[in-house]
Scaffold this active site. Structure first.
Site, PDB file in Angstrom:
ATOM      1  N   PHE A  86      10.439   0.392  -4.634  1.00 51.09           N
ATOM      2  CA  PHE A  86      11.835   0.797  -4.431  1.00 51.09           C
ATOM      3  C   PHE A  86      12.466  -0.020  -3.299  1.00 51.09           C
ATOM      4  CE2 PHE A  86      15.633   3.062  -3.753  1.00 51.09           C
ATOM      5  CZ  PHE A  86      15.880   3.817  -4.877  1.00 51.09           C
ATOM      6  N   LYS A  92      11.636  -2.977  -1.806  1.00 49.19           N
ATOM      7  CA  LYS A  92      10.756  -4.158  -1.885  1.00 49.19           C
ATOM      8  C   LYS A  92      10.848  -5.030  -0.638  1.00 49.19           C
ATOM      9  CE  LYS A  92      10.613  -4.639  -6.919  1.00 49.19           C
ATOM     10  NZ  LYS A  92       9.194  -4.723  -7.304  1.00 49.19           N
ATOM     11  N   ASN A 129       9.177  -0.760 -16.441  1.00 45.92           N
ATOM     12  CA  ASN A 129       9.732  -1.881 -15.683  1.00 45.92           C
ATOM     13  C   ASN A 129       8.849  -3.111 -15.858  1.00 45.92           C
ATOM     14  OD1 ASN A 129       8.497  -2.977 -12.928  1.00 45.92           O
ATOM     15  ND2 ASN A 129       7.790  -0.865 -13.232  1.00 45.92           N
ATOM     16  N   PHE A 142       7.666  -8.659  -9.443  1.00 50.44           N
ATOM     17  CA  PHE A 142       7.606  -8.958  -7.996  1.00 50.44           C
ATOM     18  C   PHE A 142       8.812  -9.780  -7.520  1.00 50.44           C
ATOM     19  CE2 PHE A 142       2.623  -8.868  -7.854  1.00 50.44           C
ATOM     20  CZ  PHE A 142       2.644  -7.506  -8.024  1.00 50.44           C
ATOM     21  N   SER A 157      -0.327  -4.497 -10.893  1.00 54.54           N
ATOM     22  CA  SER A 157       0.952  -4.541 -11.600  1.00 54.54           C
ATOM     23  C   SER A 157       0.758  -5.306 -12.905  1.00 54.54           C
ATOM     24  CB  SER A 157       2.017  -5.233 -10.755  1.00 54.54           C
ATOM     25  OG  SER A 157       2.377  -4.400  -9.695  1.00 54.54           O
ATOM     26  N   ASN A 183       2.952  -6.910 -14.589  1.00 57.25           N
ATOM     27  CA  ASN A 183       4.031  -7.868 -14.863  1.00 57.25           C
ATOM     28  C   ASN A 183       3.837  -9.252 -14.259  1.00 57.25           C
ATOM     29  OD1 ASN A 183       5.484  -5.793 -16.247  1.00 57.25           O
ATOM     30  ND2 ASN A 183       5.901  -4.915 -14.235  1.00 57.25           N
ATOM     31  N   THR A 184       2.684  -9.504 -13.662  1.00 55.09           N
ATOM     32  CA  THR A 184       2.345 -10.846 -13.200  1.00 55.09           C
ATOM     33  C   THR A 184       1.116 -11.270 -13.996  1.00 55.09           C
ATOM     34  OG1 THR A 184       3.228 -10.478 -10.984  1.00 55.09           O
ATOM     35  CG2 THR A 184       1.591 -12.238 -11.218  1.00 55.09           C
ATOM     36  N   LYS A 207      -4.821  -1.040  -4.587  1.00 54.26           N
ATOM     37  CA  LYS A 207      -4.075  -0.223  -5.559  1.00 54.26           C
ATOM     38  C   LYS A 207      -4.550  -0.563  -6.962  1.00 54.26           C
ATOM     39  CE  LYS A 207       0.589   1.262  -6.831  1.00 54.26           C
ATOM     40  NZ  LYS A 207       2.012   1.218  -6.498  1.00 54.26           N
ATOM     41  N   THR A 228      -2.199   5.688  -8.880  1.00 52.95           N
ATOM     42  CA  THR A 228      -2.326   4.423  -9.579  1.00 52.95           C
ATOM     43  C   THR A 228      -0.975   3.705  -9.656  1.00 52.95           C
ATOM     44  OG1 THR A 228      -1.699   5.274 -11.778  1.00 52.95           O
ATOM     45  CG2 THR A 228      -4.037   5.373 -11.189  1.00 52.95           C
ATOM     46  N   ASN A 229      -1.046   2.507 -10.214  1.00 52.50           N
ATOM     47  CA  ASN A 229       0.150   1.751 -10.592  1.00 52.50           C
ATOM     48  C   ASN A 229       0.652   2.263 -11.963  1.00 52.50           C
ATOM     49  OD1 ASN A 229       2.061  -0.457 -10.672  1.00 52.50           O
ATOM     50  ND2 ASN A 229       0.685  -1.492  -9.233  1.00 52.50           N
TER      51      ASN A 229
END
Ligand SMILES: Cc1cc2nc3c(=O)[nH]c(=O)nc-3n(C[C@H](O)[C@H](O)[C@H](O)COP(=O)(O)O)c2cc1C
Length: 357
Positions: free
Chosen positions: A72, A74, A119, A123, A182, A184-185, A216, A244-245
């Site tokens: 939120f 970042k 989402n 990053f 995450s 998304n990478t 994480k 968790t993520n």
């Protein structure tokens, strides 16, 4: 001004019945940007303190067990404001060594029927140097710094890339998070494997033996993979684990929007709880556990503490519950403690663990 005071007084109900339907008509990321500007005013928020909610963990005093999860704030632009919304800590980031724009928009999607979000931000952040500048005059409020890998860094260079980010932010956080979960990478989650994870943790610990590092994890890891993370945490001297993520699973959704990315909120709750219970049941008692995923109310917080969490965090719940959510949760926690005859929040710790471990 009177309008905002009215919002404040009517609390969660007014947010959910009037403000949220209005906000949900607009693009989520645009609303997020607008909220960022309002957050610094503290309007609509509120705090709640009670000594029964306080804990000192790894030398840090937490006024309550409910923090704002990473993603939120970042760039650490609002750290002074979070106590005004009741949070007991904030985890800023994910921050990468070099700034990066993230994925193309749209990259955030609401799933109101399921109280979830998807989402694929990727990053987006201003980079460790700029974020360090924002944190130099920070208040005493507990702050965690979540570190990630730049998208264009090959997995073989991951440890050096995390180190570069850490070096710029050294001394500015109460704890640091190695975010390897995450979705998304590309390739990031494979850094949860024993070898690469040990290399990252070892590199950071070599640079600063006194800093506290958390790992994480994803809610999609198999028990054997979680055991590998636990063994790295033990051997590498981590302070704790965050479970968790977001999940890559789409199980149980009422309506699947078929968007790539990580799913959060209510749909991730059971998975996050199961991972937390597994970690708690299999790690040394001195590891600190932070439970995150699907928290919308006081019962969710207590359940995570009963499963082994020392602290909790939320993100999606705040989007659905609004700025009064955390003070409401804190008040409800105290009411539950009165009912259960519990003298402080720690008494719930690990109460439910035997059933799940
Ligand atoms: C829009 C969005 C962005 C996020 N960004 C990050 C991030 O940068 N780093 C991270 O570790 N987790 C990130 N998360 C994951 C949250 O920190 C949290 O682990 C997850 O959403 C589960 O909690 P929740 O169900 O309360 O949202 C993000 C979540 C959302 C919804």
């Amino acid at each position: 001004m009177r309008y905002f005071r009215t919002i404040h007084n009517r609390g969660v109900g007014f947010y959910q019945s009037v403000l949220r339907p209005l906000a949900f008509r607009f693009d989520p990321e645009w609303v997020h940007g607008l909220a960022g500007r309002l957050i610094d005013t503290g309007l609509g928020g509120g705090s709640f303190t009670d000594p029964r909610l306080q804990q000192t963990l790894f030398g840090v005093k937490f006024a309550n067990p409910v923090g704002l999860a990473a993603g939120f704030d970042k760039n650490a632009e609002h750290t002074a404001a979070w106590p005004n919304f009741g949070f007991g800590h904030v985890e800023i980031g994910t921050v990468t060594a070099r700034p990066q724009p993230g994925n193309p928009r749209p990259r955030m999607f609401r799933l109101p029927e399921d109280q979830g979000l998807i989402n694929r931000m990727g990053f987006n952040n201003a980079g460790a140097e700029v974020v360090a500048g924002h944190l130099r005059n920070r208040d005493a409020f507990p702050i965690g710094i979540n570190l990630g890998k730049n998208k264009d860094t090959e997995p073989a260079g991951a440890a050096t890339n995390y180190l570069l980010a850490f070096e710029k932010l050294r001394g500015l956080g109460d704890y640091y998070v190695i975010n390897v979960s995450s979705p998304n990478t590309p390739g990031l989650r494979s850094l949860q494997e024993k070898g690469p994870l040990m290399e990252i943790l070892g590199t950071l610990r070599n640079a600063d033996a006194a800093a506290r590092f958390f790992i994480k994890v994803a809610p999609d890891l198999m028990p054997s993979a979680l055991d590998d993370v636990i063994s790295v945490a033990h051997d590498g001297g981590a302070t704790g684990l965050i479970a968790t993520n977001t999940t890559i699973s789409r199980d149980g959704l009422t309506r699947d929007p078929h968007q790539d990315g990580g799913l959060s909120g209510r749909p991730v709750r059971e998975k996050s709880d199961a991972v937390l219970a597994h970690l708690a049941g299999n790690c040394n008692l001195d590891l600190i556990l932070i439970g995150v995923g699907g928290i919308f109310g006081a019962d969710d917080v207590i359940r995570k503490i009963q499963l082994g969490a020392h602290l909790t965090q939320l993100y999606t719940g705040w989007i659905y519950g609004g700025p009064q959510l955390v003070p409401t949760i804190l008040r409800d926690l105290c009411a539950r403690m009165d009912r259960d005859g519990v003298r402080n929040i720690q008494e719930y710790h690990r109460q439910e663990l035997p059933r799940f471990a």
